[in-house]
Motif scaffolding. Structure first.
Motif, PDB file in Angstrom:
ATOM      1  N   ASP A  20      -5.477  10.149   5.402  1.00  0.00           N
ATOM      2  CA  ASP A  20      -4.510  11.303   4.698  1.00  0.00           C
ATOM      3  C   ASP A  20      -4.521  11.374   3.298  1.00  0.00           C
ATOM      4  O   ASP A  20      -3.892  11.730   2.436  1.00  0.00           O
ATOM      5  CB  ASP A  20      -3.002  10.839   4.981  1.00  0.00           C
ATOM      6  N   GLY A  21      -5.871  10.747   2.757  1.00  0.00           N
ATOM      7  CA  GLY A  21      -5.968  10.491   1.429  1.00  0.00           C
ATOM      8  C   GLY A  21      -5.263   9.363   0.488  1.00  0.00           C
ATOM      9  O   GLY A  21      -5.717   9.291  -0.548  1.00  0.00           O
ATOM     10  N   ASN A  22      -4.736   8.392   1.290  1.00  0.00           N
ATOM     11  CA  ASN A  22      -4.250   7.392   0.500  1.00  0.00           C
ATOM     12  C   ASN A  22      -5.333   6.211   0.364  1.00  0.00           C
ATOM     13  O   ASN A  22      -5.950   6.044   1.185  1.00  0.00           O
ATOM     14  CB  ASN A  22      -2.746   6.864   1.450  1.00  0.00           C
TER      15      ASN A  22
END
Length: 260
Positions: A20-22
């Protein structure tokens, strides 16, 4: 020993990016040097990056920033001079003990006869001489760990990485395995990096103990373990110096465990 360390971390940071890009920073500005023939233990709270350091030595992970070197050269991939003992048993369940131990030498090009001769020798060394024909399901947990040690030492590793190898064993068996490890290691001249949650295990085995902080893992402190060798781990725990070291290192660990 030579001046070139067996393992060297220089200001290493490692960041994971999730789907999710974290971003998660596992290690930050971590430096460590392990001399030839030295036994180093790494302790710290859960999730601080202890096992991550081992995976970077093997080349399975690459640092986001900084550099990891083995024998003076940057890590570029799997190095045949490195042996790895895992927490879980890394044995072939369909193979006998002797076949499991002989697998490494055969993979490295030795004939079946040579490999089995070596395997039988190492099975004797780890105290399993009567169990060469047994299969993993017929062995106790401690006996399977002896197989794992034979599997690793038979390949004469110059560096041995161990990721909580004895954590699943009962205290009595764990103590016996610690002594077995020290006996085998003392005859090799190799370097060991031993990851553990057990503070007493780290002090009993190592020349130095590296304490990592809560995530992101950073080097909090290094302790020199100036206890004479050879050691018997069941006895060294009662030495006044051992008890004093335990108090100091536990205070560091307690602070980080609270933060974690």
């Amino acid at each position: 020993m030579t001046d070139t360390p067996a393992i060297e971390f220089r200001d290493v940071s490692l960041r994971f990016i999730s789907a999710d890009g974290n971003a998660t920073v596992a290690l930050r500005n971590f430096s460590m040097s392990v001399a030839r023939g030295e036994f180093v233990a790494i302790v710290g709270p859960t999730g601080c990056g202890k096992s991550t350091t081992l995976n970077m030595v093997t080349g399975l992970l690459r640092p986001t920033v900084g550099e990891v070197k083995v024998m003076g050269q940057p890590v570029r991939g799997i190095d045949p001079r490195i042996g790895f003992v895992f927490q879980a048993d890394a044995v072939f369940p369909w193979r006998s003990v002797v076949e499991n131990v002989a697998a490494g030498p055969m993979f490295r090009g030795k004939s079946k006869k040579e490999a089995h001769e070596l395997a039988n020798d190492w099975i004797q060394r780890v105290g399993l001489g009567k169990f060469g024909g047994h299969y993993p399901h017929q062995l106790s947990g401690g006996m399977r760990k002896r197989v794992a040690l034979a599997q690793t030492f038979i390949n004469s590793p110059e560096i041995l990485l161990m990721d909580e190898p004895f954590s699943a064993l009962d205290m009595q068996t764990r103590t016996l395995m610690q002594d077995e490890l020290l006996k085998l290691w003392s005859g090799t001249g190799g370097s060991v990096v031993f990851v553990t949650h057990d503070l007493e295990e780290a002090i009993a085995l190592a020349d130095r103990v590296f304490v990592l902080s809560a995530r992101p893992g950073m080097l909090k402190r290094v302790y020199d373990i100036d206890l004479p060798r050879p050691r018997v781990t069941s006895q060294v725990r009662y030495e006044p110096q051992f008890i004093e070291l335990s108090k100091h290192i536990w205070e560091d660990l307690r602070q980080e465990a609270v933060l974690a």
